[in-house]
Write a protein that holds these residues in place. Structure first.
Motif, PDB file in Angstrom:
ATOM      1  N   ALA A 205       1.169  -1.275  -0.077  1.00 17.98           N
ATOM      2  CA  ALA A 205       0.166   0.148   0.116  1.00 17.98           C
ATOM      3  C   ALA A 205       0.874   1.545   0.141  1.00 17.98           C
ATOM      4  O   ALA A 205       1.779   1.596   1.362  1.00 17.98           O
ATOM      5  N   ALA A 206       1.062   1.634  -1.352  1.00 13.06           N
ATOM      6  CA  ALA A 206       2.137   3.618  -0.927  1.00 13.06           C
ATOM      7  C   ALA A 206       1.528   4.722  -1.619  1.00 13.06           C
ATOM      8  O   ALA A 206      -0.041   4.314  -2.438  1.00 13.06           O
ATOM      9  N   THR A 207       1.879   4.835  -1.218  1.00 12.70           N
ATOM     10  CA  THR A 207       1.905   6.796  -2.686  1.00 12.70           C
ATOM     11  C   THR A 207       2.984   6.977  -2.785  1.00 12.70           C
ATOM     12  O   THR A 207       3.842   6.727  -2.236  1.00 12.70           O
ATOM     13  N   LEU A 208       2.854   7.397  -3.886  1.00  8.10           N
ATOM     14  CA  LEU A 208       4.396   8.220  -4.684  1.00  8.10           C
ATOM     15  C   LEU A 208       3.826   9.528  -5.188  1.00  8.10           C
ATOM     16  O   LEU A 208       3.015   9.791  -5.423  1.00  8.10           O
ATOM     17  N   VAL A 209       5.562  10.157  -5.049  1.00  3.43           N
ATOM     18  CA  VAL A 209       4.547  11.584  -4.901  1.00  3.43           C
ATOM     19  C   VAL A 209       5.950  12.201  -5.989  1.00  3.43           C
ATOM     20  O   VAL A 209       7.389  11.744  -5.690  1.00  3.43           O
ATOM     21  N   GLU A 210       5.754  12.792  -6.743  1.00  5.86           N
ATOM     22  CA  GLU A 210       6.768  13.828  -7.854  1.00  5.86           C
ATOM     23  C   GLU A 210       6.779  15.278  -8.032  1.00  5.86           C
ATOM     24  O   GLU A 210       6.112  15.974  -7.293  1.00  5.86           O
ATOM     25  N   VAL A 211       7.589  16.224  -7.346  1.00  4.02           N
ATOM     26  CA  VAL A 211       7.829  16.923  -7.323  1.00  4.02           C
ATOM     27  C   VAL A 211       8.593  17.628  -8.340  1.00  4.02           C
ATOM     28  O   VAL A 211       9.973  17.387  -8.345  1.00  4.02           O
TER      29      VAL A 211
END
Length: 318
Positions: A205-211
Protein backbone atom coordinates in the motif's frame (compact mmCIF):
# COMPACT_ATOMS: atom_id res chain seq x y z
CA UNK A 1 19.44 8.54 -1.19
CA UNK A 2 20.61 9.16 -4.73
CA UNK A 3 20.10 11.80 -7.35
CA UNK A 4 20.46 12.60 -11.00
CA UNK A 5 19.17 10.82 -14.07
CA UNK A 6 21.38 7.77 -14.57
CA UNK A 7 22.21 5.90 -17.75
CA UNK A 8 21.13 2.25 -17.54
CA UNK A 9 23.73 -0.53 -17.49
CA UNK A 10 22.52 -1.93 -20.81
CA UNK A 11 22.70 1.46 -22.51
CA UNK A 12 26.20 2.14 -21.19
CA UNK A 13 27.53 -1.27 -22.26
CA UNK A 14 25.97 -0.89 -25.70
CA UNK A 15 27.45 2.60 -26.01
CA UNK A 16 30.95 1.43 -25.09
CA UNK A 17 30.71 -1.47 -27.55
CA UNK A 18 29.36 0.69 -30.35
CA UNK A 19 32.07 3.27 -29.76
CA UNK A 20 34.79 0.62 -30.10
CA UNK A 21 33.29 -0.66 -33.36
CA UNK A 22 33.02 2.84 -34.80
CA UNK A 23 36.57 3.73 -33.76
CA UNK A 24 37.91 0.54 -35.37
CA UNK A 25 36.02 0.93 -38.63
CA UNK A 26 36.96 4.62 -38.81
CA UNK A 27 40.60 3.70 -38.10
CA UNK A 28 40.75 6.09 -35.16
CA UNK A 29 43.76 5.19 -33.02
CA UNK A 30 43.94 8.08 -30.56
CA UNK A 31 43.26 7.25 -26.88
CA UNK A 32 40.69 10.04 -26.70
CA UNK A 33 38.51 8.42 -29.35
CA UNK A 34 38.49 5.09 -27.53
CA UNK A 35 37.86 6.26 -23.96
CA UNK A 36 35.87 9.51 -24.19
CA UNK A 37 32.41 8.02 -24.74
CA UNK A 38 32.85 5.13 -22.27
CA UNK A 39 34.11 7.67 -19.75
CA UNK A 40 31.09 9.93 -20.21
CA UNK A 41 28.75 6.97 -19.94
CA UNK A 42 30.55 5.72 -16.85
CA UNK A 43 30.34 8.95 -14.87
CA UNK A 44 26.64 9.15 -15.76
CA UNK A 45 25.78 5.96 -13.88
CA UNK A 46 26.32 4.33 -10.49
CA UNK A 47 29.93 3.75 -9.34
CA UNK A 48 29.56 -0.05 -9.48
CA UNK A 49 28.24 0.10 -13.03
CA UNK A 50 30.95 2.64 -13.94
CA UNK A 51 33.58 0.08 -12.90
CA UNK A 52 31.91 -2.50 -15.16
CA UNK A 53 31.86 -0.07 -18.10
CA UNK A 54 35.52 0.80 -17.59
CA UNK A 55 36.51 -2.87 -17.46
CA UNK A 56 34.53 -3.68 -20.62
CA UNK A 57 36.00 -0.69 -22.47
CA UNK A 58 39.47 -1.87 -21.44
CA UNK A 59 38.73 -5.36 -22.83
CA UNK A 60 37.60 -3.88 -26.15
CA UNK A 61 40.64 -1.63 -26.24
CA UNK A 62 43.00 -4.55 -25.59
CA UNK A 63 41.26 -6.65 -28.22
CA UNK A 64 41.83 -3.93 -30.81
CA UNK A 65 45.55 -4.04 -30.04
CA UNK A 66 46.02 -7.82 -29.76
CA UNK A 67 43.80 -8.71 -32.73
CA UNK A 68 44.36 -5.86 -35.20
CA UNK A 69 41.85 -6.98 -37.83
CA UNK A 70 41.30 -3.29 -38.46
CA UNK A 71 43.48 -0.44 -37.20
CA UNK A 72 42.62 0.13 -33.54
CA UNK A 73 43.99 1.79 -30.45
CA UNK A 74 47.65 2.73 -30.50
CA UNK A 75 49.91 0.04 -29.02
CA UNK A 76 52.70 2.30 -27.74
CA UNK A 77 53.10 2.49 -23.93
CA UNK A 78 52.15 6.15 -23.67
CA UNK A 79 48.81 5.69 -25.43
CA UNK A 80 47.96 2.52 -23.50
CA UNK A 81 48.92 4.17 -20.22
CA UNK A 82 46.80 7.24 -20.94
CA UNK A 83 43.74 5.15 -21.72
CA UNK A 84 44.25 2.87 -18.71
CA UNK A 85 44.54 5.86 -16.36
CA UNK A 86 41.45 7.49 -17.85
CA UNK A 87 39.33 4.34 -17.53
CA UNK A 88 40.55 3.75 -13.98
CA UNK A 89 39.46 7.26 -13.02
CA UNK A 90 35.89 6.81 -14.30
CA UNK A 91 34.55 4.86 -11.26
CA UNK A 92 36.20 7.39 -8.94
CA UNK A 93 34.53 10.27 -10.76
CA UNK A 94 31.17 8.49 -10.64
CA UNK A 95 31.60 7.98 -6.90
CA UNK A 96 32.56 11.64 -6.40
CA UNK A 97 29.49 12.76 -8.35
CA UNK A 98 27.24 10.54 -6.27
CA UNK A 99 28.76 11.86 -3.02
CA UNK A 100 28.34 15.48 -4.14
CA UNK A 101 24.70 15.03 -5.09
CA UNK A 102 23.94 13.02 -1.96
CA UNK A 103 24.91 16.00 0.17
CA UNK A 104 21.64 17.60 -0.94
CA UNK A 105 20.00 15.16 1.51
CA UNK A 106 20.67 15.93 5.16
CA UNK A 107 19.75 13.93 8.23
CA UNK A 108 18.56 16.30 10.94
CA UNK A 109 18.30 15.87 14.73
CA UNK A 110 15.17 13.98 15.76
CA UNK A 111 13.92 11.68 18.53
CA UNK A 112 15.75 8.36 18.78
CA UNK A 113 12.87 6.32 17.39
CA UNK A 114 12.55 8.24 14.12
CA UNK A 115 14.99 9.27 11.39
CA UNK A 116 14.30 12.55 9.57
CA UNK A 117 15.85 13.62 6.28
CA UNK A 118 15.46 17.01 4.60
CA UNK A 119 16.10 17.71 0.93
CA UNK A 120 15.29 20.12 -1.90
CA UNK A 121 11.82 19.77 -3.38
CA UNK A 122 11.62 21.86 -6.51
CA UNK A 123 11.64 25.47 -5.36
CA UNK A 124 10.85 24.41 -1.78
CA UNK A 125 11.98 21.85 0.80
CA UNK A 126 10.77 18.45 1.95
CA UNK A 127 11.19 16.33 5.06
CA UNK A 128 10.80 12.55 5.20
CA UNK A 129 10.37 10.65 8.48
CA UNK A 130 11.26 6.96 8.69
CA UNK A 131 10.38 4.92 11.78
CA UNK A 132 11.33 1.46 10.50
CA UNK A 133 8.12 -0.04 11.79
CA UNK A 134 7.39 -3.57 10.51
CA UNK A 135 6.73 -3.50 6.78
CA UNK A 136 7.53 0.19 6.40
CA UNK A 137 8.84 1.19 2.96
CA UNK A 138 10.27 4.67 2.37
CA UNK A 139 12.73 6.16 -0.10
CA UNK A 140 13.50 9.62 -1.44
CA UNK A 141 15.42 10.26 -4.65
CA UNK A 142 16.61 13.83 -5.33
CA UNK A 143 16.81 14.59 -9.04
CA UNK A 144 18.58 17.24 -11.07
CA UNK A 145 17.84 20.91 -10.50
CA UNK A 146 15.96 20.19 -7.26
CA UNK A 147 13.42 17.65 -8.48
CA UNK A 148 12.35 14.92 -6.08
CA UNK A 149 10.62 11.53 -6.09
CA UNK A 150 9.40 9.86 -2.90
CA UNK A 151 7.91 6.47 -2.08
CA UNK A 152 5.88 6.01 1.12
CA UNK A 153 4.19 2.72 1.89
CA UNK A 154 3.65 -0.33 4.05
CA UNK A 155 4.24 -3.90 2.91
CA UNK A 156 1.55 -6.36 3.93
CA UNK A 157 2.09 -10.08 4.23
CA UNK A 158 4.63 -11.97 6.31
CA UNK A 159 6.94 -12.58 3.36
CA UNK A 160 6.81 -9.14 1.75
CA UNK A 161 7.23 -7.37 5.12
CA UNK A 162 10.59 -8.99 5.79
CA UNK A 163 13.40 -6.40 6.07
CA UNK A 164 15.32 -7.83 3.11
CA UNK A 165 12.22 -7.52 0.94
CA UNK A 166 11.29 -4.00 2.02
CA UNK A 167 14.87 -3.00 1.28
CA UNK A 168 14.54 -4.61 -2.16
CA UNK A 169 11.41 -2.55 -2.81
CA UNK A 170 13.20 0.65 -1.78
CA UNK A 171 16.20 -0.19 -3.96
CA UNK A 172 13.96 -0.94 -6.94
CA UNK A 173 12.17 2.38 -6.47
CA UNK A 174 15.48 4.26 -6.41
CA UNK A 175 16.69 2.54 -9.56
CA UNK A 176 13.44 3.21 -11.44
CA UNK A 177 13.17 6.79 -10.15
CA UNK A 178 16.62 7.57 -11.52
CA UNK A 179 16.01 6.22 -15.00
CA UNK A 180 15.71 8.85 -17.70
CA UNK A 181 12.17 9.15 -19.00
CA UNK A 182 10.72 7.32 -16.01
CA UNK A 183 7.29 8.35 -14.72
CA UNK A 184 5.31 7.59 -11.57
CA UNK A 185 3.05 5.07 -13.38
CA UNK A 186 6.10 3.35 -14.83
CA UNK A 187 7.73 3.18 -11.41
CA UNK A 188 4.52 1.82 -9.92
CA UNK A 189 4.39 -0.82 -12.64
CA UNK A 190 7.93 -1.97 -11.85
CA UNK A 191 7.10 -2.17 -8.14
CA UNK A 192 3.90 -4.08 -8.89
CA UNK A 193 5.88 -6.68 -10.84
CA UNK A 194 8.43 -6.95 -8.04
CA UNK A 195 5.78 -7.42 -5.36
CA UNK A 196 4.14 -10.20 -7.37
CA UNK A 197 7.53 -11.86 -7.84
CA UNK A 198 8.55 -11.68 -4.18
CA UNK A 199 5.28 -12.52 -2.49
CA UNK A 200 2.23 -13.37 -4.65
CA UNK A 201 0.04 -13.26 -1.56
CA UNK A 202 1.31 -9.91 -0.31
CA UNK A 203 0.78 -6.33 -1.38
CA UNK A 204 2.29 -2.87 -1.00
CA UNK A 205 0.00 0.00 0.00
CA UNK A 206 1.93 3.01 -1.25
CA UNK A 207 1.75 6.63 -2.33
CA UNK A 208 4.29 8.02 -4.80
CA UNK A 209 5.11 11.74 -4.89
CA UNK A 210 7.03 13.74 -7.48
CA UNK A 211 8.10 17.37 -7.24
CA UNK A 212 9.36 18.96 -10.46
CA UNK A 213 12.25 21.45 -10.46
CA UNK A 214 9.63 24.19 -10.96
CA UNK A 215 7.68 23.13 -7.88
CA UNK A 216 4.77 21.23 -9.46
CA UNK A 217 3.67 18.31 -7.31
CA UNK A 218 2.09 15.16 -8.70
CA UNK A 219 0.97 12.14 -6.73
CA UNK A 220 0.02 8.55 -7.42
CA UNK A 221 -1.94 6.66 -4.79
CA UNK A 222 -1.79 2.88 -4.82
CA UNK A 223 -3.53 1.89 -1.63
CA UNK A 224 -1.42 4.28 0.41
CA UNK A 225 -2.36 7.29 2.54
CA UNK A 226 -4.07 10.32 1.07
CA UNK A 227 -2.32 13.67 1.05
CA UNK A 228 -3.47 16.77 2.93
CA UNK A 229 -3.04 20.21 1.38
CA UNK A 230 -2.46 23.17 3.69
CA UNK A 231 -2.96 26.83 2.80
CA UNK A 232 -3.16 29.66 5.28
CA UNK A 233 -5.04 28.42 8.37
CA UNK A 234 -6.93 25.70 6.55
CA UNK A 235 -6.29 22.19 5.36
CA UNK A 236 -8.18 19.73 3.25
CA UNK A 237 -7.62 16.20 1.91
CA UNK A 238 -6.23 16.04 -1.59
CA UNK A 239 -8.79 13.30 -2.34
CA UNK A 240 -6.37 11.29 -4.44
CA UNK A 241 -7.91 8.59 -6.62
CA UNK A 242 -6.90 5.21 -5.24
CA UNK A 243 -5.82 2.63 -7.80
CA UNK A 244 -5.46 -0.07 -5.16
CA UNK A 245 -2.38 -1.69 -3.60
CA UNK A 246 0.53 -2.80 -5.72
CA UNK A 247 0.59 -6.55 -6.19
CA UNK A 248 -3.20 -6.90 -6.08
CA UNK A 249 -4.87 -4.65 -8.60
CA UNK A 250 -2.10 -3.68 -11.01
CA UNK A 251 -0.33 -0.36 -11.31
CA UNK A 252 -2.16 2.92 -11.83
CA UNK A 253 -1.84 4.69 -15.16
CA UNK A 254 -2.50 8.34 -14.26
CA UNK A 255 -1.29 10.86 -11.73
CA UNK A 256 -2.99 13.68 -9.81
CA UNK A 257 -1.63 17.19 -9.33
CA UNK A 258 -1.55 18.73 -5.87
CA UNK A 259 -4.41 21.15 -5.18
CA UNK A 260 -3.80 24.69 -6.40
CA UNK A 261 -2.74 27.16 -3.74
CA UNK A 262 -1.25 24.56 -1.39
CA UNK A 263 1.70 25.87 0.60
CA UNK A 264 2.36 22.64 2.46
CA UNK A 265 1.56 19.09 1.48
CA UNK A 266 1.59 16.25 4.01
CA UNK A 267 1.34 12.52 3.46
CA UNK A 268 0.78 10.89 6.84
CA UNK A 269 0.35 7.25 7.91
CA UNK A 270 -3.12 5.88 7.46
CA UNK A 271 -3.68 5.47 11.23
CA UNK A 272 -2.49 8.96 12.13
CA UNK A 273 -6.02 10.08 12.97
CA UNK A 274 -8.35 12.43 11.08
CA UNK A 275 -7.47 15.68 12.88
CA UNK A 276 -3.93 15.34 14.16
CA UNK A 277 -2.10 15.69 10.80
CA UNK A 278 -3.92 18.98 10.17
CA UNK A 279 -3.26 20.40 13.63
CA UNK A 280 0.39 19.39 13.86
CA UNK A 281 1.28 20.43 10.33
CA UNK A 282 -0.26 23.87 10.78
CA UNK A 283 1.36 24.42 14.17
CA UNK A 284 4.92 23.42 13.16
CA UNK A 285 6.72 26.10 11.15
CA UNK A 286 9.53 23.75 10.10
CA UNK A 287 8.88 20.78 7.83
CA UNK A 288 11.25 18.62 9.90
CA UNK A 289 9.25 19.29 13.08
CA UNK A 290 5.92 18.74 11.36
CA UNK A 291 6.95 15.39 9.91
CA UNK A 292 8.12 14.13 13.32
CA UNK A 293 4.75 15.07 14.80
CA UNK A 294 2.96 13.17 12.05
CA UNK A 295 4.57 9.89 13.11
CA UNK A 296 2.97 9.90 16.59
CA UNK A 297 0.07 7.51 17.04
CA UNK A 298 -2.97 8.81 18.94
CA UNK A 299 -2.89 7.66 22.57
CA UNK A 300 0.28 5.64 22.01
CA UNK A 301 3.96 6.35 22.53
CA UNK A 302 4.93 4.28 19.52
CA UNK A 303 5.47 5.90 16.17
CA UNK A 304 4.22 4.85 12.78
CA UNK A 305 5.53 5.91 9.41
CA UNK A 306 6.62 6.82 6.92
CA UNK A 307 5.50 10.45 6.69
CA UNK A 308 6.30 13.26 4.29
CA UNK A 309 6.00 17.05 4.45
CA UNK A 310 6.63 19.21 1.38
CA UNK A 311 6.81 22.99 1.83
CA UNK A 312 6.14 24.96 -1.32
CA UNK A 313 6.89 28.68 -1.82
CA UNK A 314 3.98 31.00 -2.67
CA UNK A 315 5.28 31.80 -6.14
CA UNK A 316 5.51 28.79 -8.47
CA UNK A 317 4.07 27.85 -11.87
CA UNK A 318 0.34 27.14 -11.94
Amino acid sequence: MRSGMLVSTRTALAGATGNALVMGVAEVSTPLGWVLLPGLLGVSTRPRVAALISAWAAVLLAASVVVPVVPGHRADPWALGASAASLAAVPLLAWARRRREARAVARVPAPRDVAVFTMPAGTGRAALAVCRAPGEVAAAVPLRRGGLRVLLGVAHGATLARPEHTRALESAFRDEALRGGGSLPRIAGALDDLVRGIAPGGYLAATLVEVSPEGRVTLLRCGGPDATAHAGDGARPADLPDAGPLGLTGAATSVTEAPAGARRLTVAPADAGPRRPTEEALRSPRAADAVVALTRRPGDRRRTGPALVVDLPPERPA
